[in-house]
Design an enzyme around this catalytic site. Structure first.
Site, PDB file in Angstrom:
ATOM      1  N   THR A  42       0.894  -1.130   0.000  1.00 30.77           N
ATOM      2  CA  THR A  42       0.000   0.000   0.000  1.00 30.77           C
ATOM      3  C   THR A  42       0.935   1.183   0.000  1.00 30.77           C
ATOM      4  O   THR A  42       2.137   1.014   0.123  1.00 30.77           O
ATOM      5  CB  THR A  42      -0.860  -0.116   1.298  1.00 30.77           C
ATOM      6  OG1 THR A  42      -1.692  -1.263   1.175  1.00 30.77           O
ATOM      7  CG2 THR A  42      -1.688   1.095   1.600  1.00 30.77           C
ATOM      8  N   THR A  83      -4.033   1.964  -2.293  1.00 34.15           N
ATOM      9  CA  THR A  83      -3.465   0.624  -2.439  1.00 34.15           C
ATOM     10  C   THR A  83      -4.020  -0.181  -3.599  1.00 34.15           C
ATOM     11  O   THR A  83      -5.112   0.096  -4.095  1.00 34.15           O
ATOM     12  CB  THR A  83      -3.720  -0.191  -1.139  1.00 34.15           C
ATOM     13  OG1 THR A  83      -2.952  -1.383  -1.172  1.00 34.15           O
ATOM     14  CG2 THR A  83      -5.190  -0.529  -0.963  1.00 34.15           C
ATOM     15  N   ASN A 115      -3.571  -3.448  -2.781  1.00 32.09           N
ATOM     16  CA  ASN A 115      -3.448  -4.541  -1.816  1.00 32.09           C
ATOM     17  C   ASN A 115      -2.049  -5.133  -1.873  1.00 32.09           C
ATOM     18  O   ASN A 115      -1.136  -4.571  -1.310  1.00 32.09           O
ATOM     19  CB  ASN A 115      -4.538  -5.596  -1.981  1.00 32.09           C
ATOM     20  CG  ASN A 115      -4.647  -6.469  -0.738  1.00 32.09           C
ATOM     21  OD1 ASN A 115      -4.172  -6.083   0.327  1.00 32.09           O
ATOM     22  ND2 ASN A 115      -5.248  -7.633  -0.844  1.00 32.09           N
ATOM     23  N   SER A 159     -10.560  -2.990   5.733  1.00 30.37           N
ATOM     24  CA  SER A 159      -9.183  -2.543   5.520  1.00 30.37           C
ATOM     25  C   SER A 159      -8.489  -2.304   6.854  1.00 30.37           C
ATOM     26  O   SER A 159      -9.139  -2.228   7.900  1.00 30.37           O
ATOM     27  CB  SER A 159      -9.219  -1.239   4.720  1.00 30.37           C
ATOM     28  OG  SER A 159      -7.946  -0.643   4.662  1.00 30.37           O
ATOM     29  N   GLY A 188       1.488  -1.482   4.713  1.00 35.39           N
ATOM     30  CA  GLY A 188       1.929  -2.594   5.561  1.00 35.39           C
ATOM     31  C   GLY A 188       0.838  -3.560   5.955  1.00 35.39           C
ATOM     32  O   GLY A 188       1.003  -4.286   6.941  1.00 35.39           O
ATOM     33  N   GLY A 189      -0.296  -3.573   5.220  1.00 33.17           N
ATOM     34  CA  GLY A 189      -1.339  -4.549   5.536  1.00 33.17           C
ATOM     35  C   GLY A 189      -1.773  -4.438   6.977  1.00 33.17           C
ATOM     36  O   GLY A 189      -2.002  -3.344   7.495  1.00 33.17           O
TER      37      GLY A 189
HETATM   38  N1  GLY Z   1      -5.203  -3.927   1.469  1.00 28.78           N
HETATM   39  C1  GLY Z   1      -4.728  -3.704   2.780  1.00 28.78           C
HETATM   40  C2  GLY Z   1      -5.731  -3.027   3.634  1.00 28.78           C
HETATM   41  O1  GLY Z   1      -6.605  -2.355   3.135  1.00 28.78           O
HETATM   42  O2  GLY Z   1      -5.680  -3.166   4.824  1.00 28.78           O
END
Ligand code: GLY
Length: 566
Positions: free
Chosen positions: A375, A393, A395, A446, A467-468
């Site tokens: 992201t 992002t 993803n 998210s 960073g997810g």
């Molecule tokens: N794609 C990562 C998030 O939205 O958390």
């Protein structure tokens, strides 16, 4: 023997209260500016955003649109036209708000679309290829911003972005390495060569004429070009040829949504962060509210006790995330209860400094009135006092790896942020439940946490990161680093980070910068320390208003991130 005793005495003294006193380093200041600043993942995008303000007289919202679109050109790893994001803002007048331009599940999506006939999750399907793609929201988001707060014409904002794409930019070493690593995957997924099919080297010029043409059409025809025009036709034709399910009706139905941000206090700070369908604001509020009960400044930065408090607060917040959070248009989320200090105090009741609370003993809580690694983030402040925090992002790195040669951009794989099967982790190891199950037109949960902070009623900080699942804990640690540990913005961003998300029950710790004594002390209390799987946790980009009124940029040394200002 005497020397040995002396060493033991020194070690014991420095380990008092599980504290190990690190050597004091000279504070490092980031870029300083008097009036305005942009911090993003790439210098070209930061400069384009800054010039929109400095040369063209635009505001932070105009700069946001230019920066976001420039990142789609110069940082295709995460910057995008085929993805989505979230933005939190504070205007010069103190008005605050949030924009959701998150992707949506296509109308033909269904709850079990990634399960085989035996009910097993086919994890590749939600991550790679056309079925992994959510309906993109970025173009709608930028036009929503422009309509409400923009001050320049869209074609003026887009002109430098089009020039960047058609004239090209020089690759950094990291970028060349990534292109070379991924280009065979792009060819496999798309069945054809692309502009990425090359042996790229640092300082090679990378030109993307297809995306320049897409931007030219958008400049000419506006928002409808992407959702109804030639671009929509090309997009649907391409994805259909790859067995995708996004239709023109999906594109026509897409809307970005203005949302009430999550607002909460941490001591004297007023923190404004992203609301669902991002879990960012709620989890950040939960963690910081729980941490507030403890004198973590006295415990010290990245010391056993301060890390324990943060880990245990994070464990509990992520357990709640998996149970309660999803698209607010599909599920009732007890936001006020979840971030209530009473509830959070109660959640920490079974925490003890003596040993880790196993995640098997932590479930989601029972809030009163029970009723979402790649992201990119940028922060902008203009000379008028408008401030923006935006996280956008695809993803995963380059999203679904689906790339249209005609359109010049990648498509997201955001469908993996749904909970495809209760109890089965997604690519970030996050476990979800019913609240985040797949449904047509639903937004996937998210973790993006674009955040603006006020101190004494004035703008104080804009912060966020990729960073997810680690986004929330990276933002939280950066805030604490400045507020509790008096770090400069740059030092706060650079400081080593750790992460816990309930399940898996482990503490991800960056390999560099942590004290072995502290990590051993945590292990002895039952914390499973994992320094293998997270070479980098987040790439935070932030701006801090200093006490003398100047702005300090914090551009993460973990990437090519750059702060520019004037
Ligand atoms: N794609 C990562 C998030 O939205 O958390």
């Amino acid at each position: 023997m005497r020397v040995l005793l002396l060493i033991l005495v020194i070690i014991c003294a420095s380990c008092k209260n599980d504290q190990h006193i690190p050597e004091v380093k000279k504070p490092q200041l980031g870029v300083i500016a008097d009036s305005a600043m942009v911090v993003s993942a790439r210098e070209e995008a930061s400069r384009i955003g800054l010039n929109i303000m400095k040369e063209k007289g635009g505001n932070a919202f105009d700069a946001m649109i230019a920066t976001e679109f420039a990142l789609a050109v110069v940082f295709p790893y995460a910057g995008n036209l085929g993805g989505g994001g979230f933005m939190v803002f504070r205007t010069q007048y103190g008005e605050i708000g949030a924009l959701d331009y998150r992707e949506k599940a296509p109308m033909a999506a269904s709850r079990d679309m990634y399960l085989d006939t035996d009910g097993n999750f086919i994890s590749d399907k939600s991550k790679t290829g056309a079925l992994a793609i959510g309906v993109p929201g970025t173009v709608a988001g930028m036009f929503a911003v422009h309509e409400k707060y923009g001050s320049l014409q869209m074609d003026e904002i887009l002109a430098p972005v089009i020039a960047l794409a058609s004239e090209g930019y020089l690759l950094t070493a990291d970028q060349a390495e990534r292109f070379n690593f991924y280009n065979s995957i792009f060819e496999e997924v798309n069945g054809t060569e692309s502009i990425y099919s090359n042996d790229w080297k640092e300082n090679d010029r990378f030109i993307n004429t297809a995306i320049a043409e897409t931007f030219k059409r958008i400049a000419l025809n506006g928002r409808s070009e992407f959702y109804e025009g030639e671009t929509a036709d090309l997009l649907v034709k391409y994805l259909s040829s790859k067995k995708g399910i996004i239709t023109k009706k999906d594109l026509l139905n897409y809307e970005a949504v203005w949302r009430e941000p999550v607002i909460f206090d941490y001591k004297e700070l007023k923190i404004i962060s992203m609301a669902p369908p991002s879990s960012g604001g709620i989890c950040l509020a939960q963690i910081l509210n729980a941490v507030e009960e403890f004198p973590i400044d006295e415990y010290g930065h990245n010391q056993t006790r301060s890390m324990q408090v943060i880990i245990e607060a994070s464990r509990r917040a992520y357990a709640d995330r998996s149970q309660f959070l999803g698209d607010p248009e599909f599920v009732d989320i007890p936001v006020d209860s979840l971030i209530s200090p009473y509830y959070l105090k109660d959640r920490m009741n079974n925490f003890s400094f003596d040993k880790a609370t196993p995640s098997t003993e932590i479930s989601y809580g029972e809030p009163l009135g029970k009723e979402s690694t790649e992201t990119t983030h940028y922060s902008i402040v203009d000379a008028y006092g408008n401030a923006i925090a935006a996280t956008t992002t695809l993803n995963a790195a380059f999203g679904s790896k689906m790339y249209s040669n005609e359109l010049g951009f990648f498509f997201n794989n955001e469908m993996d942020d749904f909970s495809a099967k209760p109890g089965v982790p997604n690519m970030f190891g996050l476990i979800g439940g019913e609240a985040n199950s797949i449904a047509p037109q639903k937004r996937m949960l998210s973790s993006m946490t674009p955040t603006i902070i006020e101190k004494n009623g004035e703008f104080w900080m804009s912060v966020g990161t990729p960073g997810g699942s680690t986004i929330i804990t990276s933002v939280m640690q950066t805030i604490l680093n400045v507020y509790e540990y008096d770090m400069t913005m740059q030092d706060a961003v650079n400081a080593p980070r750790f992460h816990h998300q309930w399940l898996p029950d482990q503490v991800l710790v960056e390999p560099q910068g942590f004290d072995r004594i502290i990590l051993d002390s945590l292990s002895s209390k039952g914390y499973l320390i994992n320094q293998e799987d997270a070479p980098v946790i987040g790439k935070v980009d932030a701006i801090l208003k200093r006490t003398n009124g100047t702005l300090e940029g914090g551009a993460d040394i973990r990437g090519d991130d750059t702060a520019v200002g004037y």
